[in-house]
Design a protein around this motif. Structure first.
Motif: not given
Lengths: 115, 114
Positions: B33, B35, B37, B41-43, B45, B48, B58, B91, B105-109
């Protein structure tokens, strides 16, 4: 539409005390899951606790427990014996059919622990 | 690997440039997945994957965004003609099957478009 609402942008608690973070949600599905995730400054989302909607018993994980009120669509997180390492952003999230792979997230609550 | 790995950790790019963000999921996880962020705010989508195919894209905001997972493992999120509004933390998460299995989850970019 499915929504998750966290009405507390920020909460603070004294170390060793108990704090409750609030979350309300909306879904028309009968089969769903609710989660609390912790996001420290490292940005990695860490699962804290998970609740299946069909289970009446509230989930617990050590110092973390939930109060799941299905009729009220409420899902609060209680942290007992708060520790400095609990300081982080906390996100409530919903996973519901038919999009059973897509997490719907709240805006988060920043938890501050006072030493 | 032991966890979900995302590279780079931070990326600063100029408006109009092309960027690629990489996600290396947990070995054996078929579901992946992405996401986004935004600050405060929250992540949200984006897309997938189940195996190599995008089961649901979508959430991609427009046709400047594209993601691939050619061998069913590593995924790349590609953003063309970046805009300042694309600045966010991206994320990536993976899970063993998809439906209602725990996502890691990863640590994000953190992408910053200047």
């Amino acid at each position: 539409a499915q929504t998750v609402t966290q009405s507390q942008p920020e909460m603070s608690v004294q170390e060793a005390e108990t704090v409750t973070l609030s979350c309300t949600y909306d879904t028309s599905e009968s089969d769903y899951y609710l989660f609390w995730y912790k996001q420290p400054p490292s940005r990695q989302m860490i699962l804290v606790i998970r609740q299946e909607a069909y289970k009446q018993q509230n989930a617990t994980e050590n110092r973390f427990s939930v109060n799941f009120q299905k009729a009220a669509k409420s899902f609060s997180l209680k942290i007992s014996d708060s520790q400095l390492g609990d300081a982080a952003m906390y996100f409530c999230a919903l996973l519901a059919s038919p999009l059973g792979y897509q997490l719907i997230w709240g805006a988060g609550t920043k938890l501050i622990i006072k030493p | 690997g032991a966890g979900v790995s995302q590279t780079p950790s931070n990326k600063v790019t100029e408006k109009g440039k092309y960027v690629e963000l990489r996600c290396d999921p947990i070995s054996g996880h078929t579901a992946l997945y992405w996401y986004r962020q935004s600050l405060g705010q929250g992540p949200e989508f984006l897309i997938y994957f189940q195996g190599t195919g995008a089961a649901d894209d979508s959430g991609l905001p427009n046709d400047r965004f594209f993601a691939v997972r050619p061998e069913g493992s590593v995924s790349t999120l590609k953003i063309q003609r970046t805009e300042r509004g694309d600045s966010a933390v991206y994320l990536c998460a993976s899970s063993s099957q998809g439906q209602d299995t725990e996502a890691f989850f990863g640590q994000g970019t953190r992408l910053t478009v200047v």
